[in-house]
Design an enzyme around this catalytic site. Structure first.
Site, PDB file in Angstrom:
ATOM      1  N   ASP A  44       1.515   0.273   1.394  1.00 36.81           N
ATOM      2  CA  ASP A  44       1.511   1.708   1.154  1.00 36.81           C
ATOM      3  C   ASP A  44       1.327   2.465   2.467  1.00 36.81           C
ATOM      4  O   ASP A  44       0.730   1.938   3.418  1.00 36.81           O
ATOM      5  CB  ASP A  44       0.373   2.094   0.205  1.00 36.81           C
ATOM      6  CG  ASP A  44       0.638   1.657  -1.232  1.00 36.81           C
ATOM      7  OD1 ASP A  44       1.809   1.356  -1.544  1.00 36.81           O
ATOM      8  OD2 ASP A  44      -0.322   1.612  -2.023  1.00 36.81           O
ATOM      9  N   TYR A  72      -7.041  -8.774   2.396  1.00 37.90           N
ATOM     10  CA  TYR A  72      -7.239  -7.358   2.689  1.00 37.90           C
ATOM     11  C   TYR A  72      -8.705  -7.051   2.950  1.00 37.90           C
ATOM     12  O   TYR A  72      -9.602  -7.779   2.512  1.00 37.90           O
ATOM     13  CB  TYR A  72      -6.782  -6.495   1.501  1.00 37.90           C
ATOM     14  CG  TYR A  72      -5.329  -6.609   1.147  1.00 37.90           C
ATOM     15  CD1 TYR A  72      -4.384  -5.748   1.699  1.00 37.90           C
ATOM     16  CD2 TYR A  72      -4.886  -7.564   0.224  1.00 37.90           C
ATOM     17  CE1 TYR A  72      -3.048  -5.849   1.357  1.00 37.90           C
ATOM     18  CE2 TYR A  72      -3.548  -7.665  -0.122  1.00 37.90           C
ATOM     19  CZ  TYR A  72      -2.630  -6.799   0.452  1.00 37.90           C
ATOM     20  OH  TYR A  72      -1.303  -6.905   0.122  1.00 37.90           O
ATOM     21  N   ASP A  86      -6.319   6.071  -5.289  1.00 41.40           N
ATOM     22  CA  ASP A  86      -6.808   6.105  -3.910  1.00 41.40           C
ATOM     23  C   ASP A  86      -6.986   7.563  -3.496  1.00 41.40           C
ATOM     24  O   ASP A  86      -6.625   8.489  -4.239  1.00 41.40           O
ATOM     25  CB  ASP A  86      -5.879   5.345  -2.955  1.00 41.40           C
ATOM     26  CG  ASP A  86      -4.471   5.914  -2.914  1.00 41.40           C
ATOM     27  OD1 ASP A  86      -4.311   7.144  -2.983  1.00 41.40           O
ATOM     28  OD2 ASP A  86      -3.513   5.130  -2.816  1.00 41.40           O
ATOM     29  N   ARG A 179      -5.901  -1.197  -5.020  1.00 44.21           N
ATOM     30  CA  ARG A 179      -6.473   0.069  -5.505  1.00 44.21           C
ATOM     31  C   ARG A 179      -6.793   0.005  -6.998  1.00 44.21           C
ATOM     32  O   ARG A 179      -7.726   0.667  -7.464  1.00 44.21           O
ATOM     33  CB  ARG A 179      -5.561   1.243  -5.182  1.00 44.21           C
ATOM     34  CG  ARG A 179      -4.121   1.113  -5.592  1.00 44.21           C
ATOM     35  CD  ARG A 179      -3.281   2.178  -4.859  1.00 44.21           C
ATOM     36  NE  ARG A 179      -1.880   1.821  -4.849  1.00 44.21           N
ATOM     37  CZ  ARG A 179      -0.970   2.330  -5.669  1.00 44.21           C
ATOM     38  NH1 ARG A 179      -1.351   3.206  -6.584  1.00 44.21           N
ATOM     39  NH2 ARG A 179       0.295   1.977  -5.583  1.00 44.21           N
TER      40      ARG A 179
END
Length: 306
Positions: A44, A72, A86, A179
């Site tokens: 993203d 991550y 988010d 997310r």
């Protein structure tokens, strides 16, 4: 545009925030002067970190990269929910509930393992031929089927009780939305949560430490050193056993025929095994061990990289 012969391989990019994965590919097409470039796993715009980019014949391996596990480091804020899950989205709900660090650690730990996850509306998943994010931008919400994901590791790195903000790390399978994990964790805690930062620290075998910034890549281009930044195509398949063909085996491979193990040094015996296949010191293809109708096994061409 035609790729230079030396520009064949895998470039590990440290994608900056604010860039889409397509933006990175577009910029690199200009730097490498070729259109034969693709990436292995979308990030993203708000995210940064490891983005494997495939150049020349290596583009054939991009699908393999997209399917590999990724790691991550995600930041989160408790007490708010947004329409995108988010902080780039619009806040749609707030909660005054406060939780402890131990509560957060235990909730995150409960996500380890295999589970079903419902993709967010703001995602590229297609339902009835339409991208969910296109529907979401029109204010339309639809039922979307849950998908199986696997989280092999997840751990809280830090949490500030005063601000109700923290950071956790995780390693997950293809198709997992971090997310959404943040959002769902907030619900498990009896509050709300939104992701406020995301860094991909590893994609498959490639860690963030091996990634180059766009500025570093441009500088290398200016100095004529682009080829030095590229990993060989077979580096993405290092988990697969290596097989070396002799001349008769190579000729059969060129013709798309199966290869007897006698002509494939190091050929595994177990059916379904994928192999890195070499001839004359060069990586040539992925092979797959399979059963012959007449009995026994042989090596078959799975995907050519020549």
């Amino acid at each position: 545009m035609k790729a230079s012969p030396e520009y064949q391989g895998i470039l590990i990019v440290d994608k900056p925030m604010g860039f889409t994965s397509h933006d990175v590919v577009a910029k690199l097409r200009g730097i490498f002067r070729t259109r034969r470039i693709g990436h292995g796993g979308t990030l993203d715009p708000m995210a940064s970190g490891v983005l494997p980019v495939f150049i020349g014949v290596a583009t054939k391996a991009a699908d393999f990269a997209a399917a590999q596990d990724k790691s991550y480091r995600a930041g989160f804020t408790l007490g708010i929910a947004t329409d995108t899950q988010d902080i780039t989205g619009t806040v749609v709900q707030r909660s005054d509930t406060r939780v402890s660090e131990d509560d957060v650690r235990e909730a995150l730990r409960s996500f380890e393992g295999r589970q079903l996850q419902q993709p967010p509306m703001y995602s590229a998943v297609q339902v009835n031929g339409q991208r969910l994010y296109d529907l979401a931008r029109k204010g339309v919400e639809v039922e979307r089927p849950s998908r199986e994901i696997f989280i092999s590791a997840i751990a809280l790195e830090r949490f500030d009780h005063e601000t109700q903000k923290g950071v956790f790390s995780l390693t997950c399978s293809k198709g997992a939305y971090v997310r959404t994990i943040v959002h769902d964790c907030g619900l498990r805690l009896g509050t709300l949560a939104a992701m406020n930062s995301l860094v991909r620290t590893r994609a498959g075998v490639y860690p963030l430490e091996e990634a180059f910034s766009l500025d570093e890549i441009q500088q290398s281009a200016d100095e004529g050193r682009l080829a030095e930044l590229l990993h060989p195509t077979d580096s993405i398949f290092e988990e697969y056993p290596a097989v070396v063909l002799d001349e008769p085996g190579w000729q059969r491979a060129l013709n798309g025929a199966f290869i007897d193990p006698a002509h494939a040094q190091g050929c595994p015996e177990e059916c379904g095994t994928l192999c890195r296949v070499y001839y004359d010191g060069q990586f040539q293809m992925l092979g797959r061990v399979d059963q012959l109708r007449k009995g026994g096994t042989a090596l078959f061409v799975h995907k050519n990289f020549r």
